[in-house]
Enzyme design. Sequence first.
Site, PDB file in Angstrom:
ATOM      1  N   HIS A 149       0.811  -1.222   0.000  1.00 33.93           N
ATOM      2  CA  HIS A 149       0.000   0.000   0.000  1.00 33.93           C
ATOM      3  C   HIS A 149       0.845   1.274   0.000  1.00 33.93           C
ATOM      4  CE1 HIS A 149       0.323   0.093   4.513  1.00 33.93           C
ATOM      5  NE2 HIS A 149       0.154   1.381   4.336  1.00 33.93           N
ATOM      6  N   ASP A 200       0.101  -7.517   1.748  1.00 30.74           N
ATOM      7  CA  ASP A 200       0.588  -6.139   1.744  1.00 30.74           C
ATOM      8  C   ASP A 200       2.116  -6.098   1.793  1.00 30.74           C
ATOM      9  OD1 ASP A 200       0.579  -3.399   1.761  1.00 30.74           O
ATOM     10  OD2 ASP A 200      -0.199  -3.192   3.810  1.00 30.74           O
ATOM     11  N   GLN A 257       0.623   5.876  11.491  1.00 33.37           N
ATOM     12  CA  GLN A 257       0.768   6.346  10.114  1.00 33.37           C
ATOM     13  C   GLN A 257       2.212   6.778   9.829  1.00 33.37           C
ATOM     14  OE1 GLN A 257      -2.286   6.044  11.219  1.00 33.37           O
ATOM     15  NE2 GLN A 257      -2.806   4.972   9.346  1.00 33.37           N
ATOM     16  N   GLY A 258       2.743   6.285   8.723  1.00 37.80           N
ATOM     17  CA  GLY A 258       4.120   6.587   8.357  1.00 37.80           C
ATOM     18  C   GLY A 258       5.097   5.494   8.765  1.00 37.80           C
ATOM     19  N   ASP A 259       4.646   4.594   9.614  1.00 34.89           N
ATOM     20  CA  ASP A 259       5.473   3.431   9.961  1.00 34.89           C
ATOM     21  C   ASP A 259       5.249   2.291   8.975  1.00 34.89           C
ATOM     22  OD1 ASP A 259       6.668   4.501  12.304  1.00 34.89           O
ATOM     23  OD2 ASP A 259       4.847   4.053  13.441  1.00 34.89           O
ATOM     24  N   SER A 260       4.200   2.394   8.198  1.00 34.71           N
ATOM     25  CA  SER A 260       3.864   1.350   7.233  1.00 34.71           C
ATOM     26  C   SER A 260       5.052   0.955   6.380  1.00 34.71           C
ATOM     27  CB  SER A 260       2.770   1.830   6.289  1.00 34.71           C
ATOM     28  OG  SER A 260       1.527   1.587   6.849  1.00 34.71           O
TER      29      SER A 260
HETATM   30  N1  ARG Z   1      -1.248   2.228   7.322  1.00 31.52           N
HETATM   31  C1  ARG Z   1      -0.288   2.952   8.117  1.00 31.52           C
HETATM   32  C2  ARG Z   1       0.770   3.585   7.224  1.00 31.52           C
HETATM   33  O1  ARG Z   1       0.567   3.669   6.041  1.00 31.52           O
HETATM   34  C3  ARG Z   1       0.252   2.117   9.236  1.00 31.52           C
HETATM   35  C4  ARG Z   1      -0.778   1.974  10.265  1.00 31.52           C
HETATM   36  C5  ARG Z   1      -0.380   1.096  11.364  1.00 31.52           C
HETATM   37  N2  ARG Z   1      -1.428   1.233  12.322  1.00 31.52           N
HETATM   38  C6  ARG Z   1      -1.451   0.602  13.470  1.00 31.52           C
HETATM   39  N3  ARG Z   1      -2.407   0.894  14.288  1.00 31.52           N
HETATM   40  N4  ARG Z   1      -0.563  -0.286  13.783  1.00 31.52           N
HETATM   41  O2  ARG Z   1       1.747   4.120   7.702  1.00 31.52           O
END
Ligand code: ARG
Length: 258
Positions: free
Chosen positions: A72, A117, A204-207
């Site tokens: 993603h 993913d 967000q941003g750790d993905s």
């Molecule tokens: N989708 C998020 C990203 O793009 C990562 C989210 C992780 N969320 C969590 N609750 N562990 O950075």
Amino acid sequence: MKRLISLLKRSAAVVAVGLAVVSLQPTSASAAAPPVVGGVRAAQGEFPFMVRLSMGCGGALYTQTIVLTAAHCVNGSGNNTSITATAGVVDLRSSSAIKVKSTKVLQAPGYNGTGRDWALIKLAQPINLPILKIAETTQYNTGTFTVAGWGAATEGGGQQRYLRKANVPFVSDATCKQAYGSSLVAAEEICAGYMAEGGVDTCQGDSGGPMFRKDNAGAWVQVGITSWGEGCARAGYPGVYTEVSTFAAQIKSAAAGL
Ligand code: ARG
């Protein structure tokens, strides 16, 4: 719910691109909510395989020329020279940061926003740092994991200048389904976090960044890829990670052909 969550997931990287890397680090770890919610700063060199990607995601060196990240975080597969990988530093503004451009991207075949993913990014030059090996069996899909990244410190918060880390315990599929029901693709995803109390999580941003632990020989092994969750660090909602062992063979053959 499922649609909302995957929308959040897909928009996360885009949101992160627009955010400047700005953070005034607290002088003590307790002065502010640290990034990778509930974590602490990583030491320089502690996780040498960690990579920050310019679209606002994390990644890990799978080889010295290939970064493993989340599907993603990328738009598709093919030649792509638009991504910059930053490595070798906890401080993204350090003058000693290693910055290398991408040449190609391979998004997990058949990726449609649910499960699988993972993605690979081929680099224009090798990065001469230790890599993170991936779990090829399910044997390490249990215990306590480490997560790391430059993502948000709090739900809705900004991206971070300094790499942070936290430990999160494994959450079983059955327990994770209490949070996410059929949105959880149990064969392809692995959950981690403090189910009852929350407080520690990726955000967000750790993905795309790795979730990892020590193997029986004491070496780091990657068991997950940061993927999604309902908010960040909320009680009752663990983080959801791509289950690396499920895709290890596919990742290996995809990397060989990249
Ligand atoms: N989708 C998020 C990203 O793009 C990562 C989210 C992780 N969320 C969590 N609750 N562990 O950075």
